[in-house]
Write a protein that holds these residues in place. Sequence first.
Motif, short mmCIF file in Angstrom:
data_model
loop_
_atom_site.label_atom_id
_atom_site.label_comp_id
_atom_site.label_asym_id
_atom_site.label_seq_id
_atom_site.Cartn_x
_atom_site.Cartn_y
_atom_site.Cartn_z
N ILE A 1 0.83 -1.21 0.00
CA ILE A 1 0.00 0.00 0.00
C ILE A 1 0.86 1.26 0.00
O ILE A 1 0.62 2.21 -0.76
CB ILE A 1 -0.94 -0.01 1.22
N LEU A 2 1.90 1.26 0.83
CA LEU A 2 2.78 2.42 0.92
C LEU A 2 3.58 2.61 -0.37
O LEU A 2 3.83 3.74 -0.80
CB LEU A 2 3.73 2.26 2.11
N SER A 3 3.97 1.49 -0.99
CA SER A 3 4.71 1.57 -2.25
C SER A 3 3.86 2.19 -3.35
O SER A 3 4.35 2.96 -4.18
CB SER A 3 5.18 0.17 -2.68
N PHE A 4 2.56 1.87 -3.35
CA PHE A 4 1.67 2.47 -4.34
C PHE A 4 1.46 3.96 -4.07
O PHE A 4 1.29 4.75 -5.01
CB PHE A 4 0.32 1.74 -4.34
N ALA A 5 1.46 4.33 -2.80
CA ALA A 5 1.35 5.75 -2.47
C ALA A 5 2.56 6.51 -3.01
O ALA A 5 2.43 7.62 -3.53
CB ALA A 5 1.23 5.92 -0.96
N LEU A 6 3.73 5.91 -2.88
CA LEU A 6 4.94 6.51 -3.45
C LEU A 6 4.84 6.58 -4.97
O LEU A 6 5.22 7.58 -5.58
CB LEU A 6 6.18 5.70 -3.05
N LEU A 7 4.32 5.52 -5.57
CA LEU A 7 4.16 5.49 -7.02
C LEU A 7 3.23 6.61 -7.49
O LEU A 7 3.49 7.28 -8.50
CB LEU A 7 3.61 4.13 -7.45
N HIS A 8 2.16 6.82 -6.74
CA HIS A 8 1.24 7.92 -7.05
C HIS A 8 1.97 9.26 -7.00
O HIS A 8 1.77 10.13 -7.87
CB HIS A 8 0.09 7.90 -6.04
N PHE B 1 1.37 12.31 -1.53
CA PHE B 1 1.70 10.96 -1.08
C PHE B 1 0.51 10.33 -0.35
O PHE B 1 0.16 9.17 -0.59
CB PHE B 1 2.92 11.00 -0.16
N LEU B 2 -0.12 11.11 0.53
CA LEU B 2 -1.25 10.59 1.30
C LEU B 2 -2.43 10.21 0.41
O LEU B 2 -3.14 9.24 0.69
CB LEU B 2 -1.69 11.62 2.35
N GLU B 3 -2.63 10.98 -0.66
CA GLU B 3 -3.71 10.66 -1.59
C GLU B 3 -3.53 9.27 -2.19
O GLU B 3 -4.51 8.59 -2.50
CB GLU B 3 -3.75 11.71 -2.71
N GLY B 4 -2.29 8.88 -2.37
CA GLY B 4 -2.02 7.57 -2.95
C GLY B 4 -2.46 6.41 -2.07
O GLY B 4 -2.64 5.29 -2.55
N LEU B 5 -2.68 6.68 -0.78
CA LEU B 5 -3.13 5.62 0.13
C LEU B 5 -4.55 5.17 -0.21
O LEU B 5 -4.96 4.08 0.18
CB LEU B 5 -3.06 6.11 1.57
N ASN B 6 -5.28 6.02 -0.92
CA ASN B 6 -6.64 5.65 -1.33
C ASN B 6 -6.64 4.50 -2.34
O ASN B 6 -7.69 3.90 -2.59
CB ASN B 6 -7.35 6.86 -1.94
N LEU B 7 -5.47 4.21 -2.89
CA LEU B 7 -5.35 3.12 -3.86
C LEU B 7 -5.10 1.78 -3.19
O LEU B 7 -4.75 0.81 -3.86
CB LEU B 7 -4.18 3.41 -4.83
N TRP B 8 -5.31 1.69 -1.89
CA TRP B 8 -4.89 0.52 -1.12
C TRP B 8 -5.49 -0.78 -1.66
O TRP B 8 -4.78 -1.79 -1.79
CB TRP B 8 -5.25 0.70 0.35
N LEU B 9 -6.77 -0.78 -2.01
CA LEU B 9 -7.39 -2.02 -2.49
C LEU B 9 -6.85 -2.41 -3.86
O LEU B 9 -6.52 -3.58 -4.09
CB LEU B 9 -8.91 -1.85 -2.55
N ARG B 10 -6.74 -1.44 -4.76
CA ARG B 10 -6.19 -1.73 -6.09
C ARG B 10 -4.73 -2.16 -6.00
O ARG B 10 -4.28 -3.01 -6.76
CB ARG B 10 -6.32 -0.49 -6.99
N ALA B 11 -4.02 -1.59 -5.04
CA ALA B 11 -2.62 -1.96 -4.85
C ALA B 11 -2.49 -3.43 -4.46
O ALA B 11 -1.66 -4.17 -5.02
CB ALA B 11 -1.99 -1.07 -3.77
#
Length: 241
Positions: A89-96, A113-123
């Motif tokens: 999840i954190l890696s996807f937040a960085l990717l975002h 960076f924090l907005e990327g945490l919303n991608l947790w399920l897709r990640a």
Amino acid sequence: MFDRKMYKLFARRELKGRWTIPVLSTLIVVCIKEIFNIPYFIQLLRSVQASHEITLKADFLELYRTMEPAVATPALQISQYIAIFVTIILSFALLHLYLKMSESPAPVTFNTFLEGLNLWLRAILASLWFCLWSFLWLLLFIIPGLVKAVSYSQMFYLVAEYPHMSITKAMKISKIMTRGSKGDLFIMYLSFIGWAILASLTLGIGYLWLSPYVNLSFVNSYRALKKQSVEKGELSLSDFC
């Protein structure tokens, strides 16, 4: 044409004057990952203390067998699984964050960076799907598994950039994007080995700066591969909707 030197150059330009947020975000990710490893190291330390009866003459196999229960307890295994999902999840937040940095020279904030945490399920779904297919190919042989892993590598960028794109479609598009470029991508991975060695000499501190550089370089290669696929007619802009 795949031009890794250009992608790296663009990454350095994109980071110029904007190092603070990616370095800080990387530091936070590393710290959180290490927090989840604390139970493992505590249990490992207890196991080492319990093995005080092992003399200096004991071989490494005996020492390993003595310490092995430290990593075999159900609680620690659950902790490790949680750590894996949190890391994803954190890696996807960085990717975002890196995708946003490559889009515009405008300053980025920690909120990006924090907005990327919303991608947790897709990640999580994308990572599980990637691991499943990579593992199945690895069962055949190591080389085909590595080739397929590179072939699927662009799906993570697609999943992060296009919220409405399905995971299976992202993998399919990734395979098209990497046609004829899998070897170039693999060489690009290898091209950072020297920097990784230097970062290791700093007790890992250098990775806080190396990680953004590496990730932004690959984001740039992703954008180039996507553009190239559209120009060749292999994909259309509607495929990314």
